[in-house]
Design a protein around this motif. Structure first.
Motif, PDB file in Angstrom:
ATOM      1  N   ILE A 197      -3.660 -40.196  -1.039  1.00 24.92           N
ATOM      2  CA  ILE A 197      -2.196 -40.132  -0.984  1.00 24.92           C
ATOM      3  C   ILE A 197      -1.631 -39.742  -2.346  1.00 24.92           C
ATOM      4  O   ILE A 197      -0.796 -38.832  -2.454  1.00 24.92           O
ATOM      5  CB  ILE A 197      -1.617 -41.470  -0.495  1.00 24.92           C
ATOM      6  CG1 ILE A 197      -1.968 -41.685   0.989  1.00 24.92           C
ATOM      7  CG2 ILE A 197      -0.107 -41.530  -0.714  1.00 24.92           C
ATOM      8  CD1 ILE A 197      -1.717 -43.081   1.504  1.00 24.92           C
ATOM      9  N   PHE A 198      -2.092 -40.407  -3.410  1.00 24.33           N
ATOM     10  CA  PHE A 198      -1.557 -40.112  -4.731  1.00 24.33           C
ATOM     11  C   PHE A 198      -2.021 -38.763  -5.265  1.00 24.33           C
ATOM     12  O   PHE A 198      -1.314 -38.134  -6.047  1.00 24.33           O
ATOM     13  CB  PHE A 198      -1.868 -41.251  -5.709  1.00 24.33           C
ATOM     14  CG  PHE A 198      -0.913 -42.396  -5.562  1.00 24.33           C
ATOM     15  CD1 PHE A 198       0.300 -42.395  -6.224  1.00 24.33           C
ATOM     16  CD2 PHE A 198      -1.203 -43.454  -4.724  1.00 24.33           C
ATOM     17  CE1 PHE A 198       1.202 -43.435  -6.067  1.00 24.33           C
ATOM     18  CE2 PHE A 198      -0.320 -44.502  -4.546  1.00 24.33           C
ATOM     19  CZ  PHE A 198       0.897 -44.497  -5.227  1.00 24.33           C
ATOM     20  N   SER A 199      -3.184 -38.295  -4.837  1.00 21.84           N
ATOM     21  CA  SER A 199      -3.639 -36.959  -5.226  1.00 21.84           C
ATOM     22  C   SER A 199      -2.727 -35.895  -4.638  1.00 21.84           C
ATOM     23  O   SER A 199      -2.445 -34.884  -5.273  1.00 21.84           O
ATOM     24  CB  SER A 199      -5.072 -36.714  -4.762  1.00 21.84           C
ATOM     25  OG  SER A 199      -5.954 -37.548  -5.455  1.00 21.84           O
ATOM     26  N   ASN A 200      -2.264 -36.143  -3.440  1.00 18.50           N
ATOM     27  CA  ASN A 200      -1.324 -35.220  -2.814  1.00 18.50           C
ATOM     28  C   ASN A 200       0.015 -35.234  -3.549  1.00 18.50           C
ATOM     29  O   ASN A 200       0.576 -34.183  -3.827  1.00 18.50           O
ATOM     30  CB  ASN A 200      -1.127 -35.592  -1.338  1.00 18.50           C
ATOM     31  CG  ASN A 200      -0.109 -34.715  -0.656  1.00 18.50           C
ATOM     32  OD1 ASN A 200       1.044 -35.119  -0.504  1.00 18.50           O
ATOM     33  ND2 ASN A 200      -0.510 -33.526  -0.267  1.00 18.50           N
ATOM     34  N   ILE A 201       0.501 -36.409  -3.906  1.00 17.47           N
ATOM     35  CA  ILE A 201       1.804 -36.536  -4.569  1.00 17.47           C
ATOM     36  C   ILE A 201       1.753 -36.047  -6.014  1.00 17.47           C
ATOM     37  O   ILE A 201       2.584 -35.242  -6.433  1.00 17.47           O
ATOM     38  CB  ILE A 201       2.293 -38.004  -4.520  1.00 17.47           C
ATOM     39  CG1 ILE A 201       2.554 -38.427  -3.068  1.00 17.47           C
ATOM     40  CG2 ILE A 201       3.538 -38.192  -5.377  1.00 17.47           C
ATOM     41  CD1 ILE A 201       2.729 -39.928  -2.876  1.00 17.47           C
ATOM     42  N   LEU A 202       0.775 -36.518  -6.784  1.00 24.28           N
ATOM     43  CA  LEU A 202       0.731 -36.235  -8.225  1.00 24.28           C
ATOM     44  C   LEU A 202       0.084 -34.898  -8.577  1.00 24.28           C
ATOM     45  O   LEU A 202       0.519 -34.234  -9.517  1.00 24.28           O
ATOM     46  CB  LEU A 202      -0.022 -37.353  -8.960  1.00 24.28           C
ATOM     47  CG  LEU A 202       0.601 -38.739  -8.917  1.00 24.28           C
ATOM     48  CD1 LEU A 202      -0.346 -39.761  -9.527  1.00 24.28           C
ATOM     49  CD2 LEU A 202       1.939 -38.740  -9.644  1.00 24.28           C
ATOM     50  N   LYS A 254      -0.751 -32.418  -6.230  1.00 21.99           N
ATOM     51  CA  LYS A 254      -0.484 -31.394  -5.201  1.00 21.99           C
ATOM     52  C   LYS A 254      -1.746 -30.972  -4.454  1.00 21.99           C
ATOM     53  O   LYS A 254      -1.880 -29.821  -4.055  1.00 21.99           O
ATOM     54  CB  LYS A 254       0.219 -30.169  -5.806  1.00 21.99           C
ATOM     55  CG  LYS A 254       1.456 -30.477  -6.614  1.00 21.99           C
ATOM     56  CD  LYS A 254       2.513 -31.150  -5.779  1.00 21.99           C
ATOM     57  CE  LYS A 254       3.764 -31.391  -6.610  1.00 21.99           C
ATOM     58  NZ  LYS A 254       4.374 -32.659  -6.373  1.00 21.99           N
TER      59      LYS A 254
END
Length: 117
Positions: free
Chosen positions: A86-91, A93
């Motif tokens: 999830i955070f890899s997607n947010i931070l 991209k």
């Protein structure tokens, strides 16, 4: 309940450690090994990541003293994978495909199955 809270802290600390190490590693691609070592020593994100790994280790060790490894390990790794994804997607991209979402759902179902047996 206490073990669950300690495990959650370990999972979050481990996920944060991986995220911070990734943040610290983003700009060392073209350096030689000796330069990378000195870069790591001066990089605040790497240090935060190492501290988070240490916290995760301590809390996970506490969990393992009272929980089955065959239950704690799948929960630790798969919940960490979910948080990091999830955070890899947010931070960073990083993409989220349908296959990845289905895979994460299967992992969550697997965590539930393992933890209730």
């Amino acid at each position: 309940m206490k073990q669950t809270i300690i495990l959650i802290i370990a999972i979050i600390a481990n996920a944060l450690a991986n995220i911070f190490v990734k943040m610290g590693a983003l700009s060392f691609e073209d350096k030689r090994f000796s330069q990378i070592l000195f870069y790591f020593l001066r990089n605040v994100y790497i240090w935060i990541g190492l501290v988070c790994f240490g916290v995760a280790f301590v809390f996970y060790s506490i969990v393992l003293s009272k929980t089955k490894l065959s239950v704690a390990y799948p929960i630790m790794t798969s919940a960490g994978f979910l948080i990091v994804s999830i955070f890899s997607n947010i931070l960073f991209k990083e993409s989220f495909s349908v296959y990845k979402i289905v895979g994460i759902a299967i992992i969550v179902i697997g965590i539930w199955m393992v933890s209730t047996l």
